[in-house]
Write a protein that holds these residues in place. Sequence first.
Motif, PDB file in Angstrom:
ATOM      1  N   VAL A 140       0.840  -1.205   0.000  1.00 28.79           N
ATOM      2  CA  VAL A 140       0.000   0.000   0.000  1.00 28.79           C
ATOM      3  C   VAL A 140       0.874   1.253   0.000  1.00 28.79           C
ATOM      4  O   VAL A 140       0.574   2.236  -0.699  1.00 28.79           O
ATOM      5  CB  VAL A 140      -0.956  -0.010   1.213  1.00 28.79           C
ATOM      6  CG1 VAL A 140      -1.646   1.344   1.359  1.00 28.79           C
ATOM      7  CG2 VAL A 140      -1.990  -1.114   1.062  1.00 28.79           C
ATOM      8  N   ALA A 141       1.950   1.254   0.786  1.00 26.38           N
ATOM      9  CA  ALA A 141       2.847   2.411   0.836  1.00 26.38           C
ATOM     10  C   ALA A 141       3.460   2.692  -0.539  1.00 26.38           C
ATOM     11  O   ALA A 141       3.567   3.855  -0.957  1.00 26.38           O
ATOM     12  CB  ALA A 141       3.941   2.172   1.875  1.00 26.38           C
ATOM     13  N   MET A 142       3.841   1.652  -1.246  1.00 27.06           N
ATOM     14  CA  MET A 142       4.428   1.830  -2.574  1.00 27.06           C
ATOM     15  C   MET A 142       3.392   2.345  -3.561  1.00 27.06           C
ATOM     16  O   MET A 142       3.692   3.199  -4.409  1.00 27.06           O
ATOM     17  CB  MET A 142       5.039   0.519  -3.055  1.00 27.06           C
ATOM     18  CG  MET A 142       6.231   0.064  -2.233  1.00 27.06           C
ATOM     19  SD  MET A 142       6.878  -1.540  -2.743  1.00 27.06           S
ATOM     20  CE  MET A 142       7.684  -1.088  -4.265  1.00 27.06           C
ATOM     21  N   MET A 143       2.167   1.854  -3.469  1.00 29.75           N
ATOM     22  CA  MET A 143       1.097   2.341  -4.341  1.00 29.75           C
ATOM     23  C   MET A 143       0.809   3.811  -4.057  1.00 29.75           C
ATOM     24  O   MET A 143       0.583   4.602  -4.984  1.00 29.75           O
ATOM     25  CB  MET A 143      -0.173   1.516  -4.139  1.00 29.75           C
ATOM     26  CG  MET A 143      -0.091   0.091  -4.637  1.00 29.75           C
ATOM     27  SD  MET A 143       0.075  -0.026  -6.441  1.00 29.75           S
ATOM     28  CE  MET A 143      -0.123  -1.805  -6.643  1.00 29.75           C
ATOM     29  N   TYR A 144       0.822   4.193  -2.798  1.00 26.56           N
ATOM     30  CA  TYR A 144       0.601   5.583  -2.413  1.00 26.56           C
ATOM     31  C   TYR A 144       1.660   6.476  -3.049  1.00 26.56           C
ATOM     32  O   TYR A 144       1.369   7.590  -3.513  1.00 26.56           O
ATOM     33  CB  TYR A 144       0.629   5.718  -0.899  1.00 26.56           C
ATOM     34  CG  TYR A 144       0.431   7.126  -0.400  1.00 26.56           C
ATOM     35  CD1 TYR A 144      -0.841   7.685  -0.313  1.00 26.56           C
ATOM     36  CD2 TYR A 144       1.528   7.903  -0.025  1.00 26.56           C
ATOM     37  CE1 TYR A 144      -1.028   8.995   0.129  1.00 26.56           C
ATOM     38  CE2 TYR A 144       1.358   9.209   0.424  1.00 26.56           C
ATOM     39  CZ  TYR A 144       0.074   9.741   0.501  1.00 26.56           C
ATOM     40  OH  TYR A 144      -0.091  11.034   0.929  1.00 26.56           O
ATOM     41  N   LEU A 189      -3.182   3.797  -6.381  1.00 28.99           N
ATOM     42  CA  LEU A 189      -3.705   3.511  -5.047  1.00 28.99           C
ATOM     43  C   LEU A 189      -5.163   3.061  -5.105  1.00 28.99           C
ATOM     44  O   LEU A 189      -5.567   2.127  -4.403  1.00 28.99           O
ATOM     45  CB  LEU A 189      -3.571   4.750  -4.159  1.00 28.99           C
ATOM     46  CG  LEU A 189      -3.996   4.569  -2.691  1.00 28.99           C
ATOM     47  CD1 LEU A 189      -3.170   3.485  -2.012  1.00 28.99           C
ATOM     48  CD2 LEU A 189      -3.876   5.885  -1.933  1.00 28.99           C
ATOM     49  N   TRP A 190      -5.968   3.701  -5.969  1.00 29.87           N
ATOM     50  CA  TRP A 190      -7.356   3.288  -6.132  1.00 29.87           C
ATOM     51  C   TRP A 190      -7.454   1.879  -6.710  1.00 29.87           C
ATOM     52  O   TRP A 190      -8.317   1.087  -6.324  1.00 29.87           O
ATOM     53  CB  TRP A 190      -8.103   4.282  -7.015  1.00 29.87           C
ATOM     54  CG  TRP A 190      -8.642   5.466  -6.284  1.00 29.87           C
ATOM     55  CD1 TRP A 190      -8.260   6.764  -6.413  1.00 29.87           C
ATOM     56  CD2 TRP A 190      -9.677   5.458  -5.287  1.00 29.87           C
ATOM     57  NE1 TRP A 190      -8.969   7.580  -5.567  1.00 29.87           N
ATOM     58  CE2 TRP A 190      -9.854   6.798  -4.852  1.00 29.87           C
ATOM     59  CE3 TRP A 190     -10.467   4.482  -4.713  1.00 29.87           C
ATOM     60  CZ2 TRP A 190     -10.783   7.174  -3.890  1.00 29.87           C
ATOM     61  CZ3 TRP A 190     -11.393   4.835  -3.741  1.00 29.87           C
ATOM     62  CH2 TRP A 190     -11.542   6.166  -3.344  1.00 29.87           C
ATOM     63  N   ILE A 191      -6.572   1.572  -7.653  1.00 29.34           N
ATOM     64  CA  ILE A 191      -6.590   0.235  -8.248  1.00 29.34           C
ATOM     65  C   ILE A 191      -6.198  -0.812  -7.215  1.00 29.34           C
ATOM     66  O   ILE A 191      -6.791  -1.904  -7.149  1.00 29.34           O
ATOM     67  CB  ILE A 191      -5.654   0.188  -9.471  1.00 29.34           C
ATOM     68  CG1 ILE A 191      -6.253   1.030 -10.604  1.00 29.34           C
ATOM     69  CG2 ILE A 191      -5.430  -1.250  -9.934  1.00 29.34           C
ATOM     70  CD1 ILE A 191      -5.348   1.194 -11.802  1.00 29.34           C
ATOM     71  N   ALA A 192      -5.204  -0.490  -6.381  1.00 30.62           N
ATOM     72  CA  ALA A 192      -4.820  -1.408  -5.306  1.00 30.62           C
ATOM     73  C   ALA A 192      -5.978  -1.621  -4.335  1.00 30.62           C
ATOM     74  O   ALA A 192      -6.221  -2.748  -3.876  1.00 30.62           O
ATOM     75  CB  ALA A 192      -3.607  -0.850  -4.561  1.00 30.62           C
ATOM     76  N   THR A 193      -6.705  -0.552  -4.043  1.00 31.48           N
ATOM     77  CA  THR A 193      -7.868  -0.663  -3.156  1.00 31.48           C
ATOM     78  C   THR A 193      -8.930  -1.560  -3.773  1.00 31.48           C
ATOM     79  O   THR A 193      -9.531  -2.404  -3.089  1.00 31.48           O
ATOM     80  CB  THR A 193      -8.461   0.728  -2.882  1.00 31.48           C
ATOM     81  OG1 THR A 193      -7.453   1.570  -2.307  1.00 31.48           O
ATOM     82  CG2 THR A 193      -9.648   0.637  -1.938  1.00 31.48           C
ATOM     83  N   ALA A 194      -9.166  -1.397  -5.079  1.00 31.43           N
ATOM     84  CA  ALA A 194     -10.143  -2.240  -5.776  1.00 31.43           C
ATOM     85  C   ALA A 194      -9.705  -3.699  -5.754  1.00 31.43           C
ATOM     86  O   ALA A 194     -10.535  -4.614  -5.570  1.00 31.43           O
ATOM     87  CB  ALA A 194     -10.312  -1.754  -7.214  1.00 31.43           C
ATOM     88  N   TYR A 195      -8.408  -3.943  -5.923  1.00 34.41           N
ATOM     89  CA  TYR A 195      -7.879  -5.310  -5.890  1.00 34.41           C
ATOM     90  C   TYR A 195      -8.122  -5.954  -4.526  1.00 34.41           C
ATOM     91  O   TYR A 195      -8.591  -7.100  -4.430  1.00 34.41           O
ATOM     92  CB  TYR A 195      -6.383  -5.291  -6.206  1.00 34.41           C
ATOM     93  CG  TYR A 195      -5.703  -6.626  -6.027  1.00 34.41           C
ATOM     94  CD1 TYR A 195      -5.835  -7.638  -6.972  1.00 34.41           C
ATOM     95  CD2 TYR A 195      -4.928  -6.878  -4.888  1.00 34.41           C
ATOM     96  CE1 TYR A 195      -5.219  -8.870  -6.790  1.00 34.41           C
ATOM     97  CE2 TYR A 195      -4.312  -8.099  -4.703  1.00 34.41           C
ATOM     98  CZ  TYR A 195      -4.457  -9.089  -5.660  1.00 34.41           C
ATOM     99  OH  TYR A 195      -3.857 -10.313  -5.481  1.00 34.41           O
ATOM    100  N   LEU A 196      -7.831  -5.205  -3.469  1.00 32.55           N
ATOM    101  CA  LEU A 196      -8.036  -5.738  -2.123  1.00 32.55           C
ATOM    102  C   LEU A 196      -9.518  -5.960  -1.831  1.00 32.55           C
ATOM    103  O   LEU A 196      -9.892  -6.921  -1.146  1.00 32.55           O
ATOM    104  CB  LEU A 196      -7.416  -4.792  -1.092  1.00 32.55           C
ATOM    105  CG  LEU A 196      -5.879  -4.686  -1.151  1.00 32.55           C
ATOM    106  CD1 LEU A 196      -5.392  -3.594  -0.211  1.00 32.55           C
ATOM    107  CD2 LEU A 196      -5.230  -6.024  -0.803  1.00 32.55           C
TER     108      LEU A 196
END
Length: 296
Positions: free
Chosen positions: A99-103, A110-117
Amino acid sequence: MALAPHIRILRPKQWTKNLLVFAALLFTARFGEPGALTSTLVAALAMCLLSSAVYVWNDILDADRDREHPRRKNRPIAAGQVAVPMASILAVLLLGGGVAMMYGLGRGPLWIATAYLLLQFLYNAGGRALAITDVFLIASGFVLRAMLGAAAISASISGWLVFCTGCLALMIGFAKRRSEFVLMGDAKADSRTSLSEYSLKALDSLVLLFAAGAALTYGIYSIESETARKYPALILSAIFVVYGVSRYLVLVFGRDEGGEPEVLLFRDPHMLASVLLFVASAALAMSGVKLPLLET
Protein backbone atom coordinates in the motif's frame (compact mmCIF):
# COMPACT_ATOMS: atom_id res chain seq x y z
CA MET A 1 13.14 -20.80 12.11
CA ALA A 2 13.39 -22.32 8.63
CA LEU A 3 13.43 -19.66 5.90
CA ALA A 4 12.25 -21.79 2.96
CA PRO A 5 8.63 -22.29 4.16
CA HIS A 6 8.30 -18.55 4.81
CA ILE A 7 9.38 -17.86 1.24
CA ARG A 8 7.10 -20.53 -0.18
CA ILE A 9 4.11 -19.05 1.62
CA LEU A 10 4.58 -15.91 -0.50
CA ARG A 11 4.02 -18.07 -3.61
CA PRO A 12 6.72 -16.37 -5.72
CA LYS A 13 5.76 -18.55 -8.70
CA GLN A 14 2.47 -16.64 -8.77
CA TRP A 15 4.32 -13.37 -9.31
CA THR A 16 4.39 -14.16 -13.02
CA LYS A 17 0.81 -12.84 -13.07
CA ASN A 18 2.22 -9.41 -12.32
CA LEU A 19 4.01 -9.32 -15.67
CA LEU A 20 0.68 -7.93 -16.89
CA VAL A 21 1.69 -4.66 -15.23
CA PHE A 22 4.28 -4.25 -17.99
CA ALA A 23 1.69 -4.45 -20.80
CA ALA A 24 1.04 -0.70 -20.85
CA LEU A 25 4.76 0.02 -20.99
CA LEU A 26 5.07 -2.27 -23.99
CA PHE A 27 2.00 -1.08 -25.89
CA THR A 28 2.77 2.61 -25.42
CA ALA A 29 6.32 2.16 -26.73
CA ARG A 30 7.68 3.84 -23.60
CA PHE A 31 10.01 1.03 -22.53
CA GLY A 32 12.94 3.32 -23.36
CA GLU A 33 11.87 5.99 -20.87
CA PRO A 34 13.67 5.56 -17.51
CA GLY A 35 10.87 7.27 -15.55
CA ALA A 36 8.14 5.10 -17.05
CA LEU A 37 10.22 1.97 -16.56
CA THR A 38 10.90 2.83 -12.92
CA SER A 39 7.21 3.51 -12.20
CA THR A 40 6.23 0.22 -13.82
CA LEU A 41 8.83 -1.73 -11.84
CA VAL A 42 7.62 -0.15 -8.59
CA ALA A 43 3.99 -0.95 -9.49
CA ALA A 44 4.88 -4.57 -10.28
CA LEU A 45 6.83 -4.95 -7.02
CA ALA A 46 3.98 -3.39 -5.05
CA MET A 47 1.52 -5.83 -6.63
CA CYS A 48 3.83 -8.71 -5.74
CA LEU A 49 3.69 -7.61 -2.10
CA LEU A 50 -0.09 -7.15 -2.11
CA SER A 51 -0.80 -10.43 -3.87
CA SER A 52 1.53 -12.31 -1.50
CA ALA A 53 -0.28 -10.75 1.46
CA VAL A 54 -3.54 -12.09 0.02
CA TYR A 55 -2.02 -15.54 -0.58
CA VAL A 56 -0.81 -15.72 3.02
CA TRP A 57 -4.19 -14.66 4.36
CA ASN A 58 -5.97 -17.18 2.12
CA ASP A 59 -3.69 -19.96 3.35
CA ILE A 60 -4.54 -19.04 6.94
CA LEU A 61 -8.26 -19.24 6.19
CA ASP A 62 -7.97 -22.42 4.12
CA ALA A 63 -5.56 -24.38 6.32
CA ASP A 64 -8.07 -27.01 7.46
CA ARG A 65 -9.48 -27.58 3.99
CA ASP A 66 -6.01 -27.61 2.41
CA ARG A 67 -5.00 -30.52 4.64
CA GLU A 68 -7.59 -32.66 2.82
CA HIS A 69 -6.30 -31.75 -0.63
CA PRO A 70 -3.66 -33.98 -2.32
CA ARG A 71 -1.59 -31.00 -3.48
CA ARG A 72 -2.45 -28.12 -1.17
CA LYS A 73 -1.77 -30.19 1.96
CA ASN A 74 1.93 -29.40 1.45
CA ARG A 75 1.43 -25.63 1.76
CA PRO A 76 3.49 -24.33 4.70
CA ILE A 77 0.60 -23.40 7.02
CA ALA A 78 -1.43 -26.54 6.28
CA ALA A 79 1.69 -28.65 6.81
CA GLY A 80 2.48 -26.93 10.10
CA GLN A 81 5.74 -25.46 8.84
CA VAL A 82 4.67 -21.85 9.47
CA ALA A 83 2.71 -20.84 12.57
CA VAL A 84 -0.48 -18.83 12.06
CA PRO A 85 0.68 -15.88 14.26
CA MET A 86 3.91 -15.55 12.24
CA ALA A 87 1.96 -15.80 8.98
CA SER A 88 -0.43 -13.09 10.16
CA ILE A 89 2.44 -10.71 10.97
CA LEU A 90 3.98 -11.43 7.58
CA ALA A 91 0.68 -10.68 5.80
CA VAL A 92 0.35 -7.33 7.60
CA LEU A 93 3.92 -6.33 6.70
CA LEU A 94 3.41 -7.26 3.06
CA LEU A 95 0.12 -5.37 2.93
CA GLY A 96 1.63 -2.27 4.51
CA GLY A 97 4.61 -2.29 2.16
CA GLY A 98 2.45 -2.75 -0.93
CA VAL A 99 0.00 0.00 0.00
CA ALA A 100 2.85 2.41 0.84
CA MET A 101 4.43 1.83 -2.57
CA MET A 102 1.10 2.34 -4.34
CA TYR A 103 0.60 5.58 -2.41
CA GLY A 104 3.97 6.75 -3.68
CA LEU A 105 2.89 6.11 -7.28
CA GLY A 106 -0.16 8.37 -7.00
CA ARG A 107 -3.92 8.34 -6.64
CA GLY A 108 -4.67 6.13 -9.68
CA PRO A 109 -2.51 3.17 -8.64
CA LEU A 110 -3.71 3.51 -5.05
CA TRP A 111 -7.36 3.29 -6.13
CA ILE A 112 -6.59 0.23 -8.25
CA ALA A 113 -4.82 -1.41 -5.31
CA THR A 114 -7.87 -0.66 -3.16
CA ALA A 115 -10.14 -2.24 -5.78
CA TYR A 116 -7.88 -5.31 -5.89
CA LEU A 117 -8.04 -5.74 -2.12
CA LEU A 118 -11.81 -5.24 -2.16
CA LEU A 119 -12.14 -8.02 -4.75
CA GLN A 120 -10.12 -10.33 -2.52
CA PHE A 121 -12.40 -9.49 0.41
CA LEU A 122 -15.50 -10.25 -1.67
CA TYR A 123 -13.92 -13.52 -2.82
CA ASN A 124 -13.21 -14.64 0.74
CA ALA A 125 -16.49 -13.28 2.10
CA GLY A 126 -18.56 -15.69 0.03
CA GLY A 127 -17.76 -15.25 -3.66
CA ARG A 128 -15.43 -18.23 -3.64
CA ALA A 129 -18.38 -20.54 -2.87
CA LEU A 130 -20.38 -19.43 -5.94
CA ALA A 131 -19.75 -21.07 -9.29
CA ILE A 132 -18.84 -18.59 -12.07
CA THR A 133 -18.64 -15.74 -9.53
CA ASP A 134 -15.51 -17.27 -8.02
CA VAL A 135 -13.57 -17.27 -11.29
CA PHE A 136 -14.86 -13.87 -12.40
CA LEU A 137 -13.60 -12.32 -9.16
CA ILE A 138 -10.18 -13.88 -9.68
CA ALA A 139 -10.07 -12.82 -13.34
CA SER A 140 -10.91 -9.24 -12.38
CA GLY A 141 -7.62 -9.18 -10.47
CA PHE A 142 -5.77 -9.83 -13.74
CA VAL A 143 -7.57 -6.96 -15.45
CA LEU A 144 -6.67 -4.64 -12.57
CA ARG A 145 -3.02 -5.59 -12.98
CA ALA A 146 -3.10 -4.46 -16.61
CA MET A 147 -4.89 -1.26 -15.61
CA LEU A 148 -2.33 -0.64 -12.86
CA GLY A 149 0.47 -0.63 -15.42
CA ALA A 150 -1.34 2.05 -17.40
CA ALA A 151 -2.12 4.13 -14.31
CA ALA A 152 1.50 3.95 -13.13
CA ILE A 153 2.70 5.73 -16.28
CA SER A 154 -0.43 7.89 -16.75
CA ALA A 155 -1.41 6.14 -19.97
CA SER A 156 -4.77 5.03 -21.34
CA ILE A 157 -5.53 1.40 -22.15
CA SER A 158 -7.56 -0.01 -25.04
CA GLY A 159 -10.87 -1.62 -24.20
CA TRP A 160 -9.99 -4.48 -26.53
CA LEU A 161 -6.81 -5.14 -24.56
CA VAL A 162 -8.77 -5.09 -21.30
CA PHE A 163 -11.31 -7.50 -22.77
CA CYS A 164 -8.54 -9.81 -24.01
CA THR A 165 -6.87 -9.80 -20.59
CA GLY A 166 -10.18 -10.71 -18.97
CA CYS A 167 -10.79 -13.56 -21.41
CA LEU A 168 -7.30 -14.98 -20.91
CA ALA A 169 -7.75 -14.84 -17.14
CA LEU A 170 -11.16 -16.53 -17.35
CA MET A 171 -9.76 -19.23 -19.63
CA ILE A 172 -6.97 -19.96 -17.14
CA GLY A 173 -9.30 -19.75 -14.16
CA PHE A 174 -11.85 -22.19 -15.53
CA ALA A 175 -9.04 -24.51 -16.66
CA LYS A 176 -7.80 -24.56 -13.05
CA ARG A 177 -11.32 -25.35 -11.83
CA ARG A 178 -11.52 -28.12 -14.43
CA SER A 179 -8.23 -29.62 -13.27
CA GLU A 180 -9.35 -29.62 -9.64
CA PHE A 181 -12.77 -31.02 -10.61
CA VAL A 182 -11.08 -34.00 -12.30
CA LEU A 183 -8.43 -34.45 -9.61
CA MET A 184 -10.79 -34.48 -6.62
CA GLY A 185 -13.49 -36.72 -8.10
CA ASP A 186 -16.33 -37.35 -5.65
CA ALA A 187 -14.54 -35.32 -2.97
CA LYS A 188 -14.56 -32.14 -5.04
CA ALA A 189 -17.08 -30.36 -2.79
CA ASP A 190 -14.82 -30.99 0.21
CA SER A 191 -11.97 -29.30 -1.62
CA ARG A 192 -13.89 -26.29 -2.94
CA THR A 193 -17.59 -25.56 -2.39
CA SER A 194 -18.14 -24.01 -5.82
CA LEU A 195 -17.02 -27.21 -7.58
CA SER A 196 -20.28 -28.91 -6.61
CA GLU A 197 -22.13 -26.52 -8.93
CA TYR A 198 -19.96 -27.25 -11.96
CA SER A 199 -19.98 -30.17 -14.38
CA LEU A 200 -17.08 -31.30 -16.53
CA LYS A 201 -19.00 -30.45 -19.69
CA ALA A 202 -19.75 -26.94 -18.43
CA LEU A 203 -16.11 -26.33 -17.49
CA ASP A 204 -14.91 -27.60 -20.89
CA SER A 205 -17.32 -25.23 -22.60
CA LEU A 206 -16.26 -22.26 -20.48
CA VAL A 207 -12.56 -22.87 -21.16
CA LEU A 208 -13.24 -23.00 -24.91
CA LEU A 209 -15.52 -19.95 -24.81
CA PHE A 210 -12.94 -17.70 -23.21
CA ALA A 211 -10.06 -19.16 -25.22
CA ALA A 212 -11.88 -18.12 -28.39
CA GLY A 213 -12.71 -14.75 -26.84
CA ALA A 214 -9.07 -14.10 -25.96
CA ALA A 215 -7.79 -14.95 -29.43
CA LEU A 216 -10.54 -12.96 -31.14
CA THR A 217 -10.26 -9.82 -29.02
CA TYR A 218 -6.49 -9.67 -29.29
CA GLY A 219 -6.79 -10.14 -33.04
CA ILE A 220 -9.15 -7.17 -33.20
CA TYR A 221 -6.84 -5.13 -30.96
CA SER A 222 -3.86 -5.89 -33.19
CA ILE A 223 -5.72 -4.58 -36.27
CA GLU A 224 -8.36 -2.05 -35.24
CA SER A 225 -7.06 -0.32 -32.09
CA GLU A 226 -5.55 3.15 -32.19
CA THR A 227 -2.20 1.59 -31.30
CA ALA A 228 -2.44 -0.94 -34.14
CA ARG A 229 -3.32 1.76 -36.67
CA LYS A 230 -0.19 3.62 -35.67
CA TYR A 231 1.94 0.45 -35.58
CA PRO A 232 0.47 -1.96 -38.19
CA ALA A 233 3.19 -4.57 -37.61
CA LEU A 234 1.52 -5.33 -34.29
CA ILE A 235 -0.58 -7.90 -36.13
CA LEU A 236 2.49 -10.17 -36.13
CA SER A 237 2.16 -10.59 -32.37
CA ALA A 238 -1.34 -12.04 -32.80
CA ILE A 239 0.20 -15.18 -34.30
CA PHE A 240 1.84 -16.03 -30.99
CA VAL A 241 -1.29 -15.28 -28.96
CA VAL A 242 -3.32 -17.71 -31.08
CA TYR A 243 -0.52 -20.29 -30.95
CA GLY A 244 -0.13 -19.94 -27.17
CA VAL A 245 -3.87 -20.28 -26.56
CA SER A 246 -4.00 -23.33 -28.86
CA ARG A 247 -1.07 -24.95 -27.08
CA TYR A 248 -2.67 -24.28 -23.71
CA LEU A 249 -5.87 -26.02 -24.80
CA VAL A 250 -3.86 -29.07 -25.88
CA LEU A 251 -2.24 -29.22 -22.45
CA VAL A 252 -5.55 -28.72 -20.62
CA PHE A 253 -7.64 -31.23 -22.57
CA GLY A 254 -4.92 -33.60 -23.75
CA ARG A 255 -2.80 -33.84 -20.60
CA ASP A 256 -5.00 -32.42 -17.81
CA GLU A 257 -2.26 -29.91 -16.98
CA GLY A 258 -4.37 -26.82 -16.30
CA GLY A 259 -3.94 -26.91 -12.52
CA GLU A 260 -0.73 -24.88 -12.26
CA PRO A 261 -0.44 -22.44 -15.18
CA GLU A 262 2.37 -20.51 -13.46
CA VAL A 263 4.47 -23.69 -13.55
CA LEU A 264 3.28 -24.71 -17.00
CA LEU A 265 4.56 -21.45 -18.49
CA PHE A 266 8.16 -22.39 -17.73
CA ARG A 267 7.88 -26.17 -17.98
CA ASP A 268 6.39 -26.33 -21.46
CA PRO A 269 8.82 -25.05 -24.11
CA HIS A 270 6.00 -24.22 -26.54
CA MET A 271 4.26 -21.98 -24.01
CA LEU A 272 7.49 -20.26 -23.01
CA ALA A 273 8.50 -19.72 -26.63
CA SER A 274 5.09 -18.30 -27.54
CA VAL A 275 5.29 -15.77 -24.68
CA LEU A 276 8.84 -14.72 -25.50
CA LEU A 277 8.11 -14.42 -29.22
CA PHE A 278 4.94 -12.46 -28.46
CA VAL A 279 6.88 -9.92 -26.40
CA ALA A 280 9.65 -9.74 -29.01
CA SER A 281 7.25 -9.26 -31.93
CA ALA A 282 5.19 -6.66 -30.04
CA ALA A 283 8.32 -4.75 -29.05
CA LEU A 284 9.54 -4.88 -32.65
CA ALA A 285 6.21 -3.55 -33.91
CA MET A 286 6.15 -0.78 -31.32
CA SER A 287 9.66 0.25 -32.35
CA GLY A 288 8.14 1.36 -35.64
CA VAL A 289 9.14 -1.43 -38.02
CA LYS A 290 7.20 -1.17 -41.29
CA LEU A 291 5.25 -3.85 -43.13
CA PRO A 292 4.35 -2.19 -46.44
CA LEU A 293 1.88 -4.88 -47.48
CA LEU A 294 -0.22 -4.09 -44.40
CA GLU A 295 -0.11 -0.31 -44.70
CA THR A 296 -3.39 1.47 -45.53
